[in-house]
Design an enzyme around this catalytic site. Structure first.
Site, PDB file in Angstrom:
ATOM      1  CB  VAL A 244      -1.011  -0.521   1.267  1.00 58.00           C
ATOM      2  CG1 VAL A 244      -0.427   0.456   2.319  1.00 58.00           C
ATOM      3  CG2 VAL A 244      -1.919   1.042   0.532  1.00 58.00           C
ATOM      4  CB  SER A 245       1.221   4.223   0.321  1.00 61.31           C
ATOM      5  OG  SER A 245       1.508   5.565   0.369  1.00 61.31           O
ATOM      6  CG  PHE A 246       7.659   3.709   0.118  1.00 64.52           C
ATOM      7  CD1 PHE A 246       8.206   2.773  -1.301  1.00 64.52           C
ATOM      8  CD2 PHE A 246       7.893   4.816   0.403  1.00 64.52           C
ATOM      9  CE1 PHE A 246       9.215   3.115  -1.675  1.00 64.52           C
ATOM     10  CE2 PHE A 246       9.484   5.198   0.006  1.00 64.52           C
ATOM     11  CZ  PHE A 246      10.045   3.759  -0.594  1.00 64.52           C
TER      12      PHE A 246
END
Length: 388
Positions: A244-246
């Site tokens: 998730v995200s990065f």
């Protein structure tokens, strides 16, 4: 060209902005509100905290003071419930307290001692909840390069049944504990295990072990898989990885070089962390400098330039799922589209959320997005498996 499933719902766009005076405050609080449905927060505890801060103030000290106050009050309620023998009430309150502690430290400088206090107190409260989970959440320690990485495995039950398992990798600022509220209920409810570990650049590994992030993320992921293979309750032939995200960089990078991974999801696609994240969203530059072990902007740029899926995306031959929102202000959707275009695997699923779900990590469509993610892994990890 990979086939895409585009979730468009522009007419349904609506958000809950408790802090209309500050876009970053508002977005991060929606992140917390998204977890109401799975016990990571309570809507009215958040609303009361926001009311104390007000709808005009942008004072970071007031932010930290009031969210930490709520964290302490909820933890005290947990202790009181535990003293009365109300285990379920105590467990739930300890979990919410962890979320409020994490929220309180988000905008502090990386070297602010209150950040470490929030982390140690918040994670300790989560671990109190773990002790009250009847064994369904288990703390684990994964050996890696002479130390251990801390984490958790969450199971549907205590039967010891060998199950498909998803390793959930967080982003630039998430704690392993927060990932519980993103997958810790969805995966087990579909008869899968989910694993959250403080891999390099995150959580206790970053704060206390100086284990900084690295572009070759298949190396720490391989250590986690080595650990999981030794467990009787993990089906080593059905392992997936979600980021998730990065983590939308970490997961595809690991999957491209680690053959034990059978399916991978990027919840926020990316191509280059330097251009699609660091340069795209300056408010998190200090965080990215910290997690990469950089002393300044120049060093961070040099290090983060290596975090790219150029030359990596085409190595993926397994099912790939990419999720992104058109209104994501933190990670550039152009990077997600470039990643999708570079994929050569035949099994690609894409959700570009427009309207509901269009925020970073689909905070405003959380229940739908997390369910779709878990359903996707259920189908991909069970596909063609005997007895599935």
């Amino acid at each position: 060209m990979p086939q895409s499933s585009v979730a468009a719902n522009r007419d349904a766009l609506s958000t809950i902005e408790l802090f209309p005076q500050d876009e970053d405050w508002s977005l991060q609080t929606m992140r917390l509100l998204a977890q109401v449905a799975v016990g990571g927060s309570d809507l009215f505890e958040c609303a009361r905290t926001a009311a104390r801060i007000g709808r005009t103030s942008t004072d970071g000290e007031l932010w930290q003071k009031e969210w930490s106050r709520t964290a302490q009050e909820v933890a005290a309620a947990a202790e009181a419930a535990l003293a009365e023998g109300n285990i379920t009430t105590a467990r739930r309150a300890f979990m919410r307290s962890c979320g409020y502690w994490r929220h309180s430290e988000f905008f502090l400088n990386s070297d602010d001692p209150r950040r470490e206090l929030a982390y140690t107190t918040g994670t300790a409260n989560f671990q109190r909840a773990v002790e009250l989970s009847d064994g369904l959440i288990e703390r684990i320690k994964v050996p890696f390069e002479g130390i251990t990485m801390d984490g958790y495995i969450v199971r549907p039950d205590n039967s010891g049944k060998r199950r498909p398992t998803v390793l959930f990798l967080g982003g630039a600022d998430s704690w392993a504990e927060e990932l519980y509220f993103m997958g810790g209920t969805e995966f087990p409810s579909r008869d899968m295990n989910v694993v959250m570990v403080d891999t390099p650049g995150r959580g206790s590994s970053l704060r206390f072990k100086k284990l900084f992030s690295r572009p070759d993320y298949e190396v720490p992921v391989a250590a986690v898989l080595d650990f999981l293979e030794q467990r009787d309750d993990v089906d080593a032939d059905r392992i997936g990885v979600a980021g998730v995200s990065f983590g939308g960089y970490y997961a595809p990078r690991a999957a491209a070089f680690e053959p034990r991974i059978k399916a991978v999801a990027a919840w926020c696609g990316t191509w280059s962390i330097l251009t699609d994240f660091y340069e795209f969203y300056p408010p998190l530059q200090q965080q990215l400098q910290w997690l990469s072990g950089s002393k300044d902007d120049a060093e961070a740029r040099e290090k983060l330039a290596a975090f790219t899926l150029d030359g990596v995306a085409e190595k993926l031959s397994i099912p790939v799922y990419v999720m992104h929102g058109t209104d994501d202000i933190i990670m550039d959707i152009a990077g997600a589209r470039r990643f999708i275009d570079a994929l050569t695997t035949k099994d690609v699923t894409v959700d570009i959320y427009d309207g509901a779900g269009s925020l970073h990590c689909s905070y405003d469509y959380f229940s739908v997005a997390t369910a779709r993610l878990a359903d996707w892994f259920l189908h991909k990890l069970d596909a063609g498996h005997p007895g599935a």
